[in-house]
Design a protein around this motif. Structure first.
Motif: not given
Length: 344
Positions: A179-199
């Motif tokens: 339903e939601r895909g991959l997730s993490t419990s830390n906001m800062l880590s999630a934001s960097v992971d999203r940037a990695l995905v965009q690359a």
């Protein structure tokens, strides 16, 4: 040892470490994993800890994240098998990004043997694993060090990834659902992971079966952007993980299941691919090539749309059709596809 004494010791171990595997608990209290699992279930009913497949963690649900020392002792054989299989996706001379995590650290140890590889990462542990690889170039992001997982986070890390384009991103997380895909419990880590995905043109998620069906606070990769999932087979009777795995395959995620047979969780074993018995592919009747990757390149900036059973852009045709692999389960047999990149 009486049950009350055994459970008290289990509770003390979990409180001291944050997370402990059933195997380790059974070793310390000198009983079977079946008995320990029953004890953990009883302690969970009292709200004293949270049960996870393969271990127990401190209660906290969406908000709590175990540190690296705790996570490194969980599902070690599974992480080793997953890393072995995922390493077979990486070609010589490729440029990839690798996120932070204990499973991605295992992957990095295997990537040290891939000549001409360029690895962009925000993880000190990934960089350390590749530090002495003569033919691998390591590029680290900027950012602020997050000590619990030895990762660089924050605006500095995100800004350093702007304008970057690589073939694949290899990521792990705290939970994975259809339903939601991959997730993490830390906001800062999630934001960097999203940037990695965009690359990246493709996203490969590395997640052992204990993450399947678990949802945490911050989404990092929605399901429709996950190209491949590399996992291990849920144990017999784990209907939740098996159901979630099937749901991910039905959503178009290419799934590969690594065998843990003969994996000792020790030193890297090289870039191996594990053979699995063929079974019918994912339940996709609307497309004759369901469950297979098209392998066409996606130009930078274009969305990676997914048609029925067809993953969005690979890189220069480097992804080849997948072999199907069987997922063991007592109640369900999830139909999945194994990864088998063709060497050119």
């Amino acid at each position: 040892m009486f049950a009350a004494e055994r459970r008290q010791l289990i509770l003390e171990m979990v409180r001291a470490n944050g997370a402990v595997s059933l195997r380790e608990l059974a070793r310390v209290v000198q009983t079977s994993e079946v008995t320990v699992r029953r004890d953990v279930r009883a302690l969970e009913a009292e709200g004293l800890l949270d049960r996870r497949h393969g271990g127990a963690v401190l209660p906290g649900g969406f908000t709590r994240e175990s540190g690296f020392p705790q996570k490194s002792h969980l599902s070690t054989a599974e992480k080793t098998a997953i890393a072995d299989l995922a390493a077979g996706l990486v070609e010589e001379g490729e440029a990839i990004v690798v996120g932070a995590g204990t499973t991605t650290q295992e992957l990095a140890r295997r990537l040290a043997r891939v000549p001409g590889l360029t690895v962009v990462t925000n993880s000190l542990l990934v960089a350390q694993a590749l530090a002495h690889a003569n033919r691998v170039e390591v590029v680290m992001t900027g950012g602020t060090l997050r000590g619990s997982n030895y990762a660089l986070v924050g605006s500095g890390a995100e800004q350093s990834l702007q304008g970057l384009r690589v073939s694949r991103a290899f990521l792990s997380g705290a939970g994975l659902t259809a339903e939601r895909g991959l997730s993490t419990s830390n906001m800062l880590s999630a934001s960097v992971d999203r940037a990695l995905v965009q690359a990246a043109a493709e996203v490969v998620v590395l997640a052992d079966h204990t993450k399947l069906g678990t949802d945490t606070m911050f989404q990092t990769v929605p399901t429709d952007l996950i190209t491949h999932l590399v996992t291990d087979a849920p144990p017999a009777g784990d209907d939740r993980a098996a159901t979630e795995l099937q749901a991910l395959a039905d959503r178009g995620v290419q799934v590969a299941v690594a065998s843990t047979d003969g994996v000792d969780g020790g030193m890297p074993h090289g870039r191996q691919r594990r053979e699995m018995p063929p079974v019918p592919g994912p339940r996709r009747h609307q497309h004759p090539q369901a469950g297979y990757s098209a392998g066409s390149a996606a130009p930078p900036g274009e969305p990676r749309a997914r048609a029925a059973g067809q993953s969005a852009g690979g890189v220069a045709g480097s992804m080849s059709p997948l072999r199907t692999a069987q997922l063991a389960g007592e109640q369900q047999a999830a139909r999945i596809a194994d990864l088998a990149p063709r060497r050119r």
